[in-house]
Scaffold this motif. Structure first.
Motif, PDB file in Angstrom:
ATOM      1  N   GLY A  24       0.822  -1.212   0.000  1.00 38.32           N
ATOM      2  CA  GLY A  24       0.000   0.000   0.000  1.00 38.32           C
ATOM      3  C   GLY A  24       0.846   1.246   0.000  1.00 38.32           C
ATOM      4  N   ARG A  25       1.915   1.227   0.777  1.00 39.53           N
ATOM      5  CA  ARG A  25       2.781   2.404   0.814  1.00 39.53           C
ATOM      6  C   ARG A  25       3.458   2.618  -0.522  1.00 39.53           C
ATOM      7  NH1 ARG A  25       4.068   0.377   6.000  1.00 39.53           N
ATOM      8  NH2 ARG A  25       5.993  -0.556   5.185  1.00 39.53           N
ATOM      9  N   VAL A  26       3.886   1.525  -1.170  1.00 44.16           N
ATOM     10  CA  VAL A  26       4.539   1.655  -2.465  1.00 44.16           C
ATOM     11  C   VAL A  26       3.570   2.223  -3.497  1.00 44.16           C
ATOM     12  CG1 VAL A  26       5.543   0.366  -4.375  1.00 44.16           C
ATOM     13  CG2 VAL A  26       6.232  -0.141  -2.024  1.00 44.16           C
ATOM     14  N   THR A  27       2.306   1.741  -3.449  1.00 42.49           N
ATOM     15  CA  THR A  27       1.310   2.252  -4.394  1.00 42.49           C
ATOM     16  C   THR A  27       1.096   3.743  -4.196  1.00 42.49           C
ATOM     17  OG1 THR A  27       0.207   0.115  -4.409  1.00 42.49           O
ATOM     18  CG2 THR A  27      -1.063   2.000  -5.179  1.00 42.49           C
ATOM     19  N   SER A  28       0.980   4.182  -2.926  1.00 44.24           N
ATOM     20  CA  SER A  28       0.806   5.603  -2.645  1.00 44.24           C
ATOM     21  C   SER A  28       2.016   6.405  -3.112  1.00 44.24           C
ATOM     22  CB  SER A  28       0.577   5.799  -1.148  1.00 44.24           C
ATOM     23  OG  SER A  28       0.491   7.160  -0.825  1.00 44.24           O
ATOM     24  N   ALA A  29       3.179   5.871  -2.886  1.00 47.92           N
ATOM     25  CA  ALA A  29       4.396   6.560  -3.319  1.00 47.92           C
ATOM     26  C   ALA A  29       4.446   6.679  -4.837  1.00 47.92           C
ATOM     27  CB  ALA A  29       5.623   5.819  -2.804  1.00 47.92           C
ATOM     28  N   PHE A  57       2.127   9.424  -5.845  1.00 44.70           N
ATOM     29  CA  PHE A  57       2.756  10.717  -5.579  1.00 44.70           C
ATOM     30  C   PHE A  57       3.829  11.044  -6.613  1.00 44.70           C
ATOM     31  CE2 PHE A  57       6.279  13.092  -3.729  1.00 44.70           C
ATOM     32  CZ  PHE A  57       5.627  14.259  -3.353  1.00 44.70           C
ATOM     33  N   ALA A  58       4.619  10.028  -6.972  1.00 44.41           N
ATOM     34  CA  ALA A  58       5.691  10.253  -7.948  1.00 44.41           C
ATOM     35  C   ALA A  58       5.116  10.637  -9.307  1.00 44.41           C
ATOM     36  CB  ALA A  58       6.552   8.997  -8.069  1.00 44.41           C
ATOM     37  N   LEU A 102       5.717  14.181 -11.027  1.00 44.69           N
ATOM     38  CA  LEU A 102       6.309  14.231 -12.359  1.00 44.69           C
ATOM     39  C   LEU A 102       5.434  15.034 -13.320  1.00 44.69           C
ATOM     40  CD1 LEU A 102       8.471  13.317 -14.364  1.00 44.69           C
ATOM     41  CD2 LEU A 102       7.131  11.222 -14.741  1.00 44.69           C
ATOM     42  N   ALA A 103       4.116  14.824 -13.232  1.00 46.65           N
ATOM     43  CA  ALA A 103       3.205  15.556 -14.110  1.00 46.65           C
ATOM     44  C   ALA A 103       3.279  17.054 -13.847  1.00 46.65           C
ATOM     45  CB  ALA A 103       1.779  15.054 -13.919  1.00 46.65           C
ATOM     46  N   VAL A 104       3.295  17.424 -12.552  1.00 48.96           N
ATOM     47  CA  VAL A 104       3.388  18.848 -12.200  1.00 48.96           C
ATOM     48  C   VAL A 104       4.699  19.434 -12.708  1.00 48.96           C
ATOM     49  CG1 VAL A 104       3.578  20.463 -10.285  1.00 48.96           C
ATOM     50  CG2 VAL A 104       1.848  18.665 -10.230  1.00 48.96           C
ATOM     51  N   SER A 105       5.777  18.708 -12.548  1.00 40.94           N
ATOM     52  CA  SER A 105       7.083  19.198 -12.991  1.00 40.94           C
ATOM     53  C   SER A 105       7.120  19.386 -14.507  1.00 40.94           C
ATOM     54  CB  SER A 105       8.182  18.231 -12.552  1.00 40.94           C
ATOM     55  OG  SER A 105       8.214  18.093 -11.157  1.00 40.94           O
ATOM     56  N   VAL A 106       6.559  18.418 -15.226  1.00 40.63           N
ATOM     57  CA  VAL A 106       6.559  18.511 -16.688  1.00 40.63           C
ATOM     58  C   VAL A 106       5.732  19.703 -17.143  1.00 40.63           C
ATOM     59  CG1 VAL A 106       5.774  17.383 -18.798  1.00 40.63           C
ATOM     60  CG2 VAL A 106       7.003  16.073 -17.060  1.00 40.63           C
ATOM     61  N   VAL A 107       4.547  19.890 -16.529  1.00 38.86           N
ATOM     62  CA  VAL A 107       3.702  21.033 -16.897  1.00 38.86           C
ATOM     63  C   VAL A 107       4.431  22.344 -16.615  1.00 38.86           C
ATOM     64  CG1 VAL A 107       1.585  22.271 -16.330  1.00 38.86           C
ATOM     65  CG2 VAL A 107       1.528  19.797 -16.626  1.00 38.86           C
ATOM     66  N   GLY A 108       5.077  22.433 -15.440  1.00 34.61           N
ATOM     67  CA  GLY A 108       5.813  23.651 -15.111  1.00 34.61           C
ATOM     68  C   GLY A 108       6.940  23.941 -16.078  1.00 34.61           C
ATOM     69  N   ILE A 109       7.676  22.903 -16.451  1.00 33.66           N
ATOM     70  CA  ILE A 109       8.790  23.081 -17.385  1.00 33.66           C
ATOM     71  C   ILE A 109       8.289  23.489 -18.761  1.00 33.66           C
ATOM     72  CG2 ILE A 109      10.619  21.851 -18.621  1.00 33.66           C
ATOM     73  CD1 ILE A 109      11.063  20.226 -16.049  1.00 33.66           C
ATOM     74  N   LEU A 110       7.199  22.853 -19.214  1.00 36.56           N
ATOM     75  CA  LEU A 110       6.640  23.209 -20.517  1.00 36.56           C
ATOM     76  C   LEU A 110       6.118  24.643 -20.520  1.00 36.56           C
ATOM     77  CD1 LEU A 110       4.737  19.938 -21.518  1.00 36.56           C
ATOM     78  CD2 LEU A 110       6.903  20.805 -22.438  1.00 36.56           C
TER      79      LEU A 110
END
Length: 391
Positions: free
Chosen positions: A17-22, A25-26, A30-38
């Protein structure tokens, strides 16, 4: 009595469960970072394409002189499309055209010593360019005249050479005030209006739906936009007075124009929010991130690429910048075009807000306040129709 113990979790279940949550989150990070960079890539490309090397495009200037004098200098200035030259019959006609912002400056060749007239209040970049260009052009023209005399074998006295090669005298017809030496104040004011108006209209768009739809709600929404626009304009004038900006300008005219600018930004953004929801706030964000750059406040419209210049003057920040600059420094200039643009944004935005708040919402006839209260009392699964029946 025997009790049955809960089965022990299989090894790795909690860890899984913790791995799935992690992982979730990852992926989100990653999506937020890609949107910000674009987004940064797009904005960097936009900003640099517009302002990395601004150059004049058909910058209007004037010339006073005999046909022969005008023809030679006009050819030099219009080469490459940097300037658009207009001939004037007298120095007075030229200076009147500068005060009316028909041209950014010009030169009088009829005097014994050529005189350059400009308006630094129209933009320091244009004033500096005119100084450099006219000084260079007149020097080249004078050099050709001296060389022609030498080629004909005529002696050229030193006094004549000194008079011919002297740089033109410069007269600043509409100077910038000492309180705004670099002309940057107007750009800061427009940016503050755009950002504040976007935040206010977006917040109001989320607050208004907490009351039932009706014509009173529509009128109240529009009235709130008007009150905010007037208040924001008053704040602009107040802060300007702290730094002696616009001390000699018509305060009533400036108050009306800043009110119209604020209303154009807030009403159009609020209209977009009313039509498409919170995503409509992107319009106001565009005014701030895109519109202010091509508004003409930092880079004069004539120094922008053609499409950017047209789009900039068709948006509230650009139209507002033009109107306020003319009111501050060029009261004789025609501001009909910019005021029409602002009026259209303000009028259409207020109309959309009024209509969307007045028309009933078929899918939700109750106010959100009532629905939230019912959900608390009877549960979130209750539908608006069921809530009505329960009442």
């Amino acid at each position: 009595m025997s009790s049955t113990a809960d089965p022990a979790p299989e090894p790795g279940t909690a860890r899984t469960g913790r791995v799935t949550s992690a992982r979730r989150f990852a992926r989100f990070a990653l999506a937020v970072s890609v949107v910000g960079i674009l987004l940064q890539l797009v904005l960097n490309t936009y900003y640099l394409s517009v302002g990395h090397a601004p150059a004049p495009h058909d910058l209007p200037v004037g010339i006073v002189g005999a046909p022969g004098q005008r023809q030679a200098l006009t050819a030099r200035l219009e080469e490459g499309g940097a300037f658009a030259v207009t001939a004037y019959a007298s120095r007075q006609r030229l200076t009147d055209a500068i005060r009316g912002k028909e041209v950014y400056g010009g030169v009088d060749l009829t005097a014994e010593r050529p005189t350059l007239y400009l308006a630094s209040a129209a933009g320091p970049a244009a004033a500096n360019l005119l100084r450099t260009t006219f000084t260079t052009a007149t020097a080249e023209q004078t050099g050709e005249q001296v060389q022609a005399l030498v080629d004909r074998g005529q002696a050229v006295p030193a006094a004549t050479v000194a008079a011919l090669t002297a740089p033109p005298a410069v007269s600043d017809v509409v100077p910038l005030p000492a309180a705004d030496r670099n002309g940057a104040a107007l750009g800061f004011l427009v940016q503050a209006l755009a950002l504040g108006g976007t935040i206010a209209s977006t917040g109001l768009g989320r607050l208004i739906p907490l009351t039932p739809r009706s014509y009173r709600r529509g009128l109240g929404h529009v009235a709130t936009l008007l009150v905010y626009a007037l208040g924001s304009a008053a704040v602009v004038l107040w802060t300007m007075s702290w730094f002696d900006i616009g001390a000699g300008a018509d305060r009533g005219r400036l108050l009306a124009e800043f009110t119209l600018i604020s209303l154009a930004i807030t009403a159009s953004t609020a209209g977009a929010v009313a039509l498409v929801g919170p995503a409509g706030a992107i319009l106001g964000l565009g005014y701030f991130t895109v519109g202010t750059v091509i508004s003409g406040a930092g880079i004069l419209p004539e120094f922008l690429p053609g499409p950017a210049r047209a789009i900039g003057q068709a948006l509230p920040p650009g139209a507002g910048t033009s109107a306020v600059r003319d009111s501050l420094y060029f009261p004789a200039a025609d501001t009909g075009g910019p005021l029409l643009v602002l009026g259209l944004y303000a009028g259409i935005g207020c109309l959309v807000v009024l209509v969307t708040n007045t028309l009933p919402n078929r899918s939700r006839n109750h106010s959100e306040v009532d629905l939230h209260l019912v959900e608390r009392l009877e549960g979130p699964s209750l539908t608006p129709a069921g809530a009505a029946g329960a009442r």
